[in-house]
Scaffold this active site. Structure first.
Site, PDB file in Angstrom:
ATOM      1  N   GLY A   1       2.944  -4.807   8.844  1.00 45.14           N
ATOM      2  CA  GLY A   1       2.872  -3.364   9.076  1.00 45.14           C
ATOM      3  C   GLY A   1       1.671  -2.665   8.467  1.00 45.14           C
TER       4      GLY A   1
ATOM      5  CD  GLN B   1      -2.424  -1.445   2.644  1.00 43.03           C
ATOM      6  OE1 GLN B   1      -3.279  -0.717   3.127  1.00 43.03           O
ATOM      7  NE2 GLN B   1      -1.928  -2.484   3.306  1.00 43.03           N
TER       8      GLN B   1
ATOM      9  CB  ALA C   1       8.608  -4.184   9.805  1.00 41.07           C
TER      10      ALA C   1
ATOM     11  CG  HIS D   1      -2.984   2.748  -1.955  1.00 39.71           C
ATOM     12  ND1 HIS D   1      -2.914   2.567  -0.588  1.00 39.71           N
ATOM     13  CD2 HIS D   1      -4.173   2.219  -2.346  1.00 39.71           C
ATOM     14  CE1 HIS D   1      -4.027   1.953  -0.176  1.00 39.71           C
ATOM     15  NE2 HIS D   1      -4.798   1.727  -1.221  1.00 39.71           N
TER      16      HIS D   1
ATOM     17  CB  CYS E   1      -2.178  16.951 -24.170  1.00 39.70           C
ATOM     18  SG  CYS E   1      -2.527  16.888 -22.397  1.00 39.70           S
TER      19      CYS E   1
ATOM     20  CB  VAL F   1       2.997   6.034  -2.791  1.00 42.97           C
ATOM     21  CG1 VAL F   1       1.503   5.736  -2.825  1.00 42.97           C
ATOM     22  CG2 VAL F   1       3.328   7.048  -1.701  1.00 42.97           C
ATOM     23  CG  ASP F   2       7.978   3.506   0.417  1.00 42.52           C
ATOM     24  OD1 ASP F   2       8.396   2.458  -0.108  1.00 42.52           O
ATOM     25  OD2 ASP F   2       7.442   3.510   1.550  1.00 42.52           O
TER      26      ASP F   2
HETATM   27 ZN    ZN Z   1      -1.300  15.150 -21.447  1.00 45.55          ZN
END
Ligand code: ZN
Length: 251
Positions: free
Chosen positions: A192, A97, A236, A122, A153, A99-100
């Site tokens: 964890g 979960q 952990a 995530h 864009c 994002v690191d």
């Molecule tokens: Zn774009």
């Protein structure tokens, strides 16, 4: 330890689920724990599409600080032990979960886990992606413009994470579904995480349903504790290397 905790050689299928608890000892603050607040703002309010639309500058500023913090952190003994397990297992899936990128950077004997063994459900904090088109890129932690724009864009780039008011990426969900459907696991290891998202709880429960042994490494009890076979009430970095050495028979 009672049988059949130790793997047959080599372990065939293993599912690992990790949460912020595995990264706190690398210096990454959790959203909910102490140090989670940023400039007295609640991260749970900042990590939303709504917050980004209201003040993209502020949200990008927060993400840039977090990127820097993560970039200067190192994987710890728990990340490395998970990598060791993944390298020793035929079919392995790590659902994190976080994002690191600490799981991706963790090593065992100089080797990393291949990206196809890791799902960042995530998202990835180092990815910037366009709000309008399919453009995305991986950015270094260094400063980028306050609100970067899309080279394809001209739209606005946003952090490549899943915010609290957003849906999960269906492709990633599909990968987890496939893994769970493909057969039983010898080990389900939950590290964890407070299991505060229903979909995480459901995946763990489905993994447990077909597994030989299910183990939780967490200093505190969680809502799923009663469903797991064994609880290691340790941080952990202490608990994970021990459990994994035991499972692998330290070979
Ligand atoms: Zn774009």
């Amino acid at each position: 330890m009672t049988q059949p905790f130790r793997a047959t050689i080599p372990p065939r299928r293993v599912l690992v689920v990790t949460g912020s608890g595995i990264s706190t000892e690398s210096g990454i603050p959790t959203f909910r724990g102490a140090g989670g607040y940023w400039r007295s703002l609640n991260p749970e309010d900042l990590a939303t599409r709504r917050a980004f639309q209201g003040d993209p500058n502020l949200v990008w500023e927060w993400y840039r600080e977090r990127r820097k913090r993560i970039a200067s952190s190192r994987p710890n003994a728990a990340h490395d032990a998970v990598t060791r397990l993944g390298l020793a297992t035929d079919e392995f899936l790590l659902v994190t979960q976080n994002v690191d990128d600490l799981h991706a950077r963790a090593t065992h004997a100089g080797k990393h886990l291949l990206p196809d063994r890791i799902i960042q459900i995530h998202g990835d904090i180092f990815v910037s992606r366009c709000e309008r088109c399919d453009f995305s890129r991986r950015d270094p932690a260094a400063d980028i413009e306050p609100v970067p724009s899309c080279p394809k864009c001209g739209g606005r780039l946003r952090p490549g994470v899943v915010w609290f008011d957003e849906e999960l990426d269906p492709d990633q969900v599909q990968r987890i579904e496939h893994f769970l459907a493909a057969g039983p696991c010898q080990l389900v290891l939950v590290i964890g995480t407070t299991v505060s998202f229903d979909y995480i709880a459901e995946w763990i429960q489905r993994g447990i349903g077909k597994s030989t042994v299910a183990i939780e490494v967490n200093p505190d009890e969680t809502i799923l504790s009663h469903e797991l076979d064994r609880h290691v009430r340790e941080r952990a970095t202490i608990g994970v290397p021990v459990v994994i050495s035991e499972f692998l028979g330290d070979r």
